[in-house]
Design a protein around this motif. Structure first.
Motif, PDB file in Angstrom:
ATOM      1  N   ARG A  21      -3.061  -0.056 -13.896  1.00 23.66           N
ATOM      2  CA  ARG A  21      -3.384  -0.265 -12.493  1.00 23.66           C
ATOM      3  C   ARG A  21      -4.225  -1.520 -12.308  1.00 23.66           C
ATOM      4  NH1 ARG A  21      -2.218   5.136 -12.037  1.00 23.66           N
ATOM      5  NH2 ARG A  21      -0.855   5.354 -10.232  1.00 23.66           N
TER       6      ARG A  21
ATOM      7  N   TYR B 165      -7.523  -0.437   0.630  1.00 24.48           N
ATOM      8  CA  TYR B 165      -6.969  -0.880  -0.656  1.00 24.48           C
ATOM      9  C   TYR B 165      -6.681  -2.379  -0.621  1.00 24.48           C
ATOM     10  CZ  TYR B 165      -3.882  -1.045  -4.748  1.00 24.48           C
ATOM     11  OH  TYR B 165      -3.308  -1.366  -5.955  1.00 24.48           O
ATOM     12  N   ARG B 166      -6.037  -2.851   0.441  1.00 22.62           N
ATOM     13  CA  ARG B 166      -5.691  -4.269   0.544  1.00 22.62           C
ATOM     14  C   ARG B 166      -6.942  -5.133   0.598  1.00 22.62           C
ATOM     15  NH1 ARG B 166      -1.813  -1.954   4.218  1.00 22.62           N
ATOM     16  NH2 ARG B 166       0.309  -2.109   3.366  1.00 22.62           N
TER      17      ARG B 166
ATOM     18  N   LEU C 111      -5.844  -1.875  -9.332  1.00 21.29           N
ATOM     19  CA  LEU C 111      -6.975  -1.350  -8.569  1.00 21.29           C
ATOM     20  C   LEU C 111      -6.882   0.173  -8.512  1.00 21.29           C
ATOM     21  CD1 LEU C 111      -9.392  -2.259  -6.754  1.00 21.29           C
ATOM     22  CD2 LEU C 111      -7.849  -2.047  -4.815  1.00 21.29           C
TER      23      LEU C 111
ATOM     24  N   LYS D  75      -6.372   4.147   4.473  1.00 22.40           N
ATOM     25  CA  LYS D  75      -6.506   4.003   3.022  1.00 22.40           C
ATOM     26  C   LYS D  75      -5.846   2.724   2.530  1.00 22.40           C
ATOM     27  CE  LYS D  75      -6.871   8.903   1.791  1.00 22.40           C
ATOM     28  NZ  LYS D  75      -6.237  10.027   1.042  1.00 22.40           N
ATOM     29  N   GLN D  76      -4.663   2.416   3.093  1.00 22.68           N
ATOM     30  CA  GLN D  76      -3.958   1.211   2.667  1.00 22.68           C
ATOM     31  C   GLN D  76      -4.718  -0.043   3.085  1.00 22.68           C
ATOM     32  OE1 GLN D  76      -1.130   1.001   0.683  1.00 22.68           O
ATOM     33  NE2 GLN D  76      -1.582   3.175   0.423  1.00 22.68           N
TER      34      GLN D  76
ATOM     35  N   LEU E 199      -8.373  -5.256  -2.846  1.00 24.23           N
ATOM     36  CA  LEU E 199      -7.506  -6.053  -3.712  1.00 24.23           C
ATOM     37  C   LEU E 199      -7.804  -7.539  -3.590  1.00 24.23           C
ATOM     38  CD1 LEU E 199      -4.903  -5.597  -5.560  1.00 24.23           C
ATOM     39  CD2 LEU E 199      -3.618  -6.369  -3.557  1.00 24.23           C
TER      40      LEU E 199
ATOM     41  N   SER F 102      -0.177  -4.847  -7.399  1.00 24.23           N
ATOM     42  CA  SER F 102      -0.696  -4.095  -6.265  1.00 24.23           C
ATOM     43  C   SER F 102       0.234  -2.957  -5.877  1.00 24.23           C
ATOM     44  CB  SER F 102      -0.878  -5.023  -5.070  1.00 24.23           C
ATOM     45  OG  SER F 102      -1.065  -4.284  -3.879  1.00 24.23           O
ATOM     46  N   GLU F 103      -0.354  -1.790  -5.617  1.00 24.38           N
ATOM     47  CA  GLU F 103       0.414  -0.634  -5.171  1.00 24.38           C
ATOM     48  C   GLU F 103       0.313  -0.425  -3.662  1.00 24.38           C
ATOM     49  OE1 GLU F 103       0.158   2.774  -8.245  1.00 24.38           O
ATOM     50  OE2 GLU F 103      -1.618   1.523  -8.633  1.00 24.38           O
ATOM     51  N   ALA F 104      -0.249  -1.403  -2.948  1.00 25.80           N
ATOM     52  CA  ALA F 104      -0.305  -1.311  -1.488  1.00 25.80           C
ATOM     53  C   ALA F 104       1.106  -1.174  -0.944  1.00 25.80           C
ATOM     54  CB  ALA F 104      -0.971  -2.557  -0.910  1.00 25.80           C
TER      55      ALA F 104
END
Length: 367
Positions: A210, A6-7, A212, A2-3, A10, A342-344
């Motif tokens: 947010r 996400y990256r 993303l 998932k990360q 992003l 970013s919340e990564a």
């Protein structure tokens, strides 16, 4: 997985930050800071690097909200940094003999102490009961009845509900509102302007949204929160004030710096209290060995970030990510408050926080 997704997503979003504004860094260091903020798609915020000798590096960047540039004095809802701020007051109250860290709070059928609540080892879990309780204004006792785990008692399990319950324990013990307690025993003595109620924040309050998936409306709408009426702010309500201590403290970076300096050396707190806060109570679990839980703060030891020990706390809510950490030997500190980034993350800490800490602690940043 998932990360990684996400990256990758992003990277498709254009950077928001064009430049940073402030003083204290050489040109190449300013460019390095701008690069970090752009890489993590920061929407806006402030960064302060400081030490006990009075040296200050202060920058602002991007937007605090629609049509509102971030300013040096912008107020932020600091999310989980509030836990560290609350813990400072708890240790001061313990020093004065007003409370005990090891007395059973009576919250649950099994012993639950303030020490366990502050170290996330009380077996209290966040879940649907907690979220519904916040939304409906349910009684703490009803929420707790559906939020415990026998298998996690005495083990680390990060809990906003458990941290929030600290406010209820203090209100019941002292017969005063949590807001009043914090003003009387922490903010007032240190000359800090802060509040656990956004509607009382003095100064422009930042939104949080947010990056993303991109949001049109902020997850934390400062204007809407300011308009909320609450007649119980100054009235103790131990059954319903569990939504404050875990994440609701509002203040600007300069005021947070005052609190951080009080954590870096003796003065407000004794050496014994500071050592008690920093002492490791539990590890964060498999794959997260670089972090250890103290009382209301984290101990961070990661050779990829810094060769020594760091202490502090991360805040993350509504898309905003914040960080307040210090190095106890050099007594240098970093504060980062954002309106969105970013919340990564790798483990518990956000990628952006790790990169900013590397930047902040590096010697050539201070050259």
């Amino acid at each position: 997985m998932k990360q990684a997704i996400y990256r990758a997503a992003l990277s498709l979003i254009p950077p928001h930050i064009e430049s940073v504004h402030g003083a204290g860094l050489r040109g190449e260091a300013e460019q390095g800071l701008t690069g970090i903020l752009r890489r993590h798609r920061c929407l806006g915020g402030v960064l302060r690097l400081f030490d006990q000798d009075g040296r200050l590096i202060a920058y602002r960047f991007g937007m605090a909200g629609k049509g509102r540039p971030a300013r040096d004095d912008t107020v932020f809802r600091t999310a989980s940094i509030s836990k560290m701020i609350t813990a400072m007051c708890v240790l001061k109250l313990a020093e004065q003999g007003l409370i005990s860290l090891d007395e059973d709070t009576g919250l649950l059928p099994y012993p639950v102490t303030l020490r366990k609540l502050l170290s996330h080892t009380a077996g209290i879990m966040d879940g649907s009961a907690y979220l519904e309780g916040l939304e409906k204004g349910s009684k703490l006792s009803d929420v707790l009845a559906n939020s415990t785990s026998k298998s996690m008692r005495g083990r680390w399990a990060y809990s906003n509900l458990g941290a929030g319950a600290v406010a209820c324990v203090l209100e019941k013990k002292l017969g005063e509102s949590f807001e009043g307690i914090m003003q009387r025993y922490l903010f007032g003595p240190l000359g800090v302007t802060a509040t656990f109620y956004p509607q009382r924040a003095q100064g422009e309050l930042a939104d949080a949204r947010r990056v993303l998936p991109p949001q049109i409306k902020p997850g934390f709408d400062a204007q809407a929160r300011r308009l909320r009426k609450d007649d119980t702010i100054d009235v103790p309500n131990p059954q319903r004030h569990y939504g404050l201590a875990q994440g609701n403290c509002c203040l600007n970076a300069a005021q947070l710096q005052q609190l951080m300096k009080a954590l870096m050396g003796e003065g407000y707190l004794s050496r014994q209290s500071l050592d008690t806060m920093r002492a490791p109570m539990a590890e964060f679990g498999r794959g997260r060995q670089r972090l250890q839980q103290g009382l209301g703060l984290f101990g961070l030891r990661d050779q990829k970030i810094y060769k020594g020990q760091l202490y502090g706390h991360q805040g993350k809510a509504y898309g905003a990510v914040h960080a307040a950490f210090f190095e106890p030997l050099s007594r240098r500190g970093m504060i980062f408050l954002s309106s969105g980034i970013s919340e990564a993350r790798e483990g518990f800490l956000a990628d952006a926080v790790c990169d900013l800490l590397r930047f902040a602690i590096r010697e050539d940043t201070w050259a």
